[in-house]
Scaffold this active site. Structure first.
Site, PDB file in Angstrom:
ATOM      1  N   ARG A 116       0.819  -1.217   0.000  1.00 34.88           N
ATOM      2  CA  ARG A 116       0.000   0.000   0.000  1.00 34.88           C
ATOM      3  C   ARG A 116       0.848   1.260   0.000  1.00 34.88           C
ATOM      4  NH1 ARG A 116      -2.484  -3.993   0.746  1.00 34.88           N
ATOM      5  NH2 ARG A 116      -4.683  -4.195   0.196  1.00 34.88           N
ATOM      6  N   ASP A 143     -26.684   8.368   9.931  1.00 35.34           N
ATOM      7  CA  ASP A 143     -25.595   8.498   8.974  1.00 35.34           C
ATOM      8  C   ASP A 143     -25.600   9.927   8.463  1.00 35.34           C
ATOM      9  OD1 ASP A 143     -23.948   6.062   7.353  1.00 35.34           O
ATOM     10  OD2 ASP A 143     -23.925   8.045   6.417  1.00 35.34           O
TER      11      ASP A 143
END
Lengths: 280, 123, 207
Positions: free
Chosen positions: A37, A146
């Site tokens: 990564r 949310d």
């Protein structure tokens, strides 16, 4: 492509920095995952050496690259019963502890965020119905929040791919879902049981009405917040909870990097956090 | 193998202590502040704790108090401080420390204290 | 008994008319005997930069950890120069919890804190200098390395130099190599400095 490599010392330097910032500690067995990564991000940012990249990661004023890399290191996918020891912790340890200190028969209130597309609150609902006998004696309210109104609409619709329900037993699927073409829709009873709301957790004006909760499920959200928003969120959680109420965070998250105001609580299924209860 | 939990916010100090203790055959784990240390101790109690005083957001005293209040097996604790103030030393013992060392510790000093507290022979 | 649908909590502040905000009352309430009221007034003042003075005064006296934490959070949220200067004063407190809280807060306000750093690094109290180095950890300034190098070159306290080495291992460049070598000679008989210096040298060279 140049043969850029990450040396052992580079890895250790990165590992310590990332541990300090996030509390996530990579074992040497994760070396390949981490290197891969970092190398990807080095290429994407045109960094020629690890040092050049690390200095940008460390000193970039916007912190954007740090956020990007953190996202890469903590790939999150939502599905039913993800990290299911937390659901077991809820039904086997948290709720039994809570009903002992509850003074009246008012509903047990659970605040779940991020709701995302609904897998999390519906997993909680199913766990309660399947694994907690107390559901026959107590009313339970689940409010799922949310910041993204689009995803809340998806949650209300409750339609999921086969991938998303892969952890559910055929029996649970039969009981709570209907097959719609290739997908699965959660039953009306559960869709009606969860209240979905739009909330920005970092905005105190959004959250000031959120009070008297007994449990907060907030998994894999704070890790994406900046430090100041995390502190504000901790204060919000404190105010939203009843004394003795519990917070469940994601497996790679810890309140120890955020705020000292909660107690650490050990259950067989893992560590959760508790608002101190002065009346006990 | 006896397990030691080294708690300090400075990575270099943790590694320094780790090197000394691992060299003498102890298994070492690390934590970066008191709250994280308590989480680790609750999950798996250590045989001995090496605790820095200053490490936000919970300092070493708070960690020790909470550790001593908990129902897990209690290992001895060495408090490590930069201050030589006797007031701090008293406070460390009140909080539940079993020994108090001034930074930077010498390798022999840390090892002798560790062995004494674990009831091992010092030779 | 069963799952019951909850009701969306009202988040509109206008829906809470029973407690209209009054600046003077909120400031007075910061000293109330009831910690819950103190905390509520901290929250009420959290968006008011003109309350920084009162909040800092309370911070220095506050003994309840919970209220202290909410004051720290409020001041960090306001985050102006006055708040930072209040935190910097707390670094001299006898109370370790207050010092630690101030440090954590300053780390969250790196841009505002930077102008205070040279003075803090010259503080006669070695503990203040060590705490200041832990603030440098979160500063994203090019000066960080040169500040650290000047500590390594000049500071006489072994633990201050040790803390500087810890951070140099992370952010140091070629410029730090020689000063670290000289530090090793300066503390020739101090095993910790030797260890930390060698580690920093190794990390900076990347092998």
């Amino acid at each position: 492509m140049s043969a850029t490599i990450i040396t052992d010392e580079d890895f250790l330097k990165f590992k310590e920095f990332f541990y300090r910032k996030t509390g996530i500690s990579f074992e040497n067995s994760k070396r390949y995952f981490v290197d891969r990564r970092i190398l990807d991000r080095m290429e994407a940012t045109g960094s020629e050496t690890f040092r050049e990249y690390f200095m940008m990661l460390r000193f970039q004023a916007s912190g954007e690259e740090y956020q990007l890399l953190t996202n890469q290191m903590t790939v999150n996918e939502t599905y039913f019963n993800r990290e299911d020891h937390h659901f077991k912790c809820l039904t086997d340890s948290i709720l039994p502890a809570l009903v002992k200190i509850k003074k009246n028969k008012s509903p047990i209130r659970i605040w779940c965020m991020p709701s995302s597309s609904g897998e999390e609150p519906y997993s909680i609902a199913i766990s309660l119905l399947e694994n907690w006998p107390g559901i026959h004696e107590w009313d339970v309210e689940i409010i799922a929040s949310d910041i993204d109104t689009g995803i809340l609409e998806k949650a209300k619709a409750g339609v999921y791919s086969a991938r998303s329900i892969r952890n559910l037993s055929p029996e649970v699927l039969r009981k709570y879902f209907t097959k719609v073409d290739v997908d699965y829709q959660i039953c009306d009873e559960l869709r009606q049981a969860v209240e979905f709301t739009r909330v920005n957790l970092a905005e105190p004006l959004d959250t000031r009405g959120y009070k008297n909760f007994d449990v907060i499920f907030c998994r894999n959200l704070l890790i994406y917040f900046d430090d100041i928003s995390r502190l504000t969120a901790a204060e919000t959680f404190f105010d939203a909870l009843n004394p003795g109420g519990f917070i469940v965070l994601g497996h790679s998250e810890s309140m120890s990097r955020i705020s000292p105001i909660f107690s650490v609580c050990r259950f067989p299924e893992g560590i959760v956090y508790q608002k101190p209860n002065p009346n006990r | 193998m006896k397990r030691v939990l080294v708690i300090d916010d400075a990575a270099t100090v943790r590694m320094y202590h780790r090197n000394i203790l691992e060299g003498a055959g102890y298994a070492v784990e690390e934590a970066v502040n008191g709250m994280e240390a308590l989480e680790k101790a609750l999950q798996e109690p250590a045989d001995l704790y090496v605790v820095d005083v200053n490490m936000p957001p919970w300092d070493g005293y708070v960690f020790l108090q909470r550790l001593r209040e908990s129902d897990i097996p209690q290992g001895p604790a060495i408090m490590v401080s930069t201050e030589s103030d006797s007031k701090d030393e008293a406070r460390a013992y009140v909080a539940g420390a079993n020994a108090y060392l001034i930074k930077p510790v010498k390798p022999a000093q840390l090892l002798t204290t560790t062995k004494l507290l674990l009831g091992e022979s010092v030779s | 008994m069963a799952l019951k649908r909850g009701i969306t909590p009202q988040s509109d502040p206008a829906s809470n008319p029973e407690s209209p905000f009054d600046f003077g009352t909120a400031v007075k309430q910061l000293s109330d005997q009831d910690p819950a009221l103190r905390r509520a007034s901290v929250h009420a003042l959290a968006k008011h930069p003109e309350a920084v003075g009162a909040l800092v005064d309370r911070l220095k006296k506050e003994e309840m950890g919970l209220v202290r934490q909410s004051i720290l959070t409020a001041l960090v949220g306001i985050g102006d120069a006055a708040a930072v200067s209040g935190f910097a004063e707390c670094l001299h407190s006898e109370d370790a919890n207050l010092r630690n809280g101030a440090i954590e807060a300053l780390k969250l306000l790196p841009d505002r804190t930077a102008p205070f750093i040279p003075a803090l690094l010259a503080d006669p109290n070695s503990d203040v200098r060590i705490l200041t180095i832990s603030i440098l950890e979160s500063l994203k300034y090019a000066e960080v390395e040169s500040w650290l190098i000047s500590i390594v070159e000049k500071d006489t306290h072994v633990n201050v130099c040790g803390a500087a080495l810890d951070l140099l291992a992370e952010v140091g460049s070629q410029h730090a190599l020689e000063p670290i070598q000289r530090l090793k000679q300066r503390f020739e008989h101090e095993p910790y400095v030797q260890f930390a210096a060698d580690l920093a040298l190794k990390r900076i060279r990347g092998n």
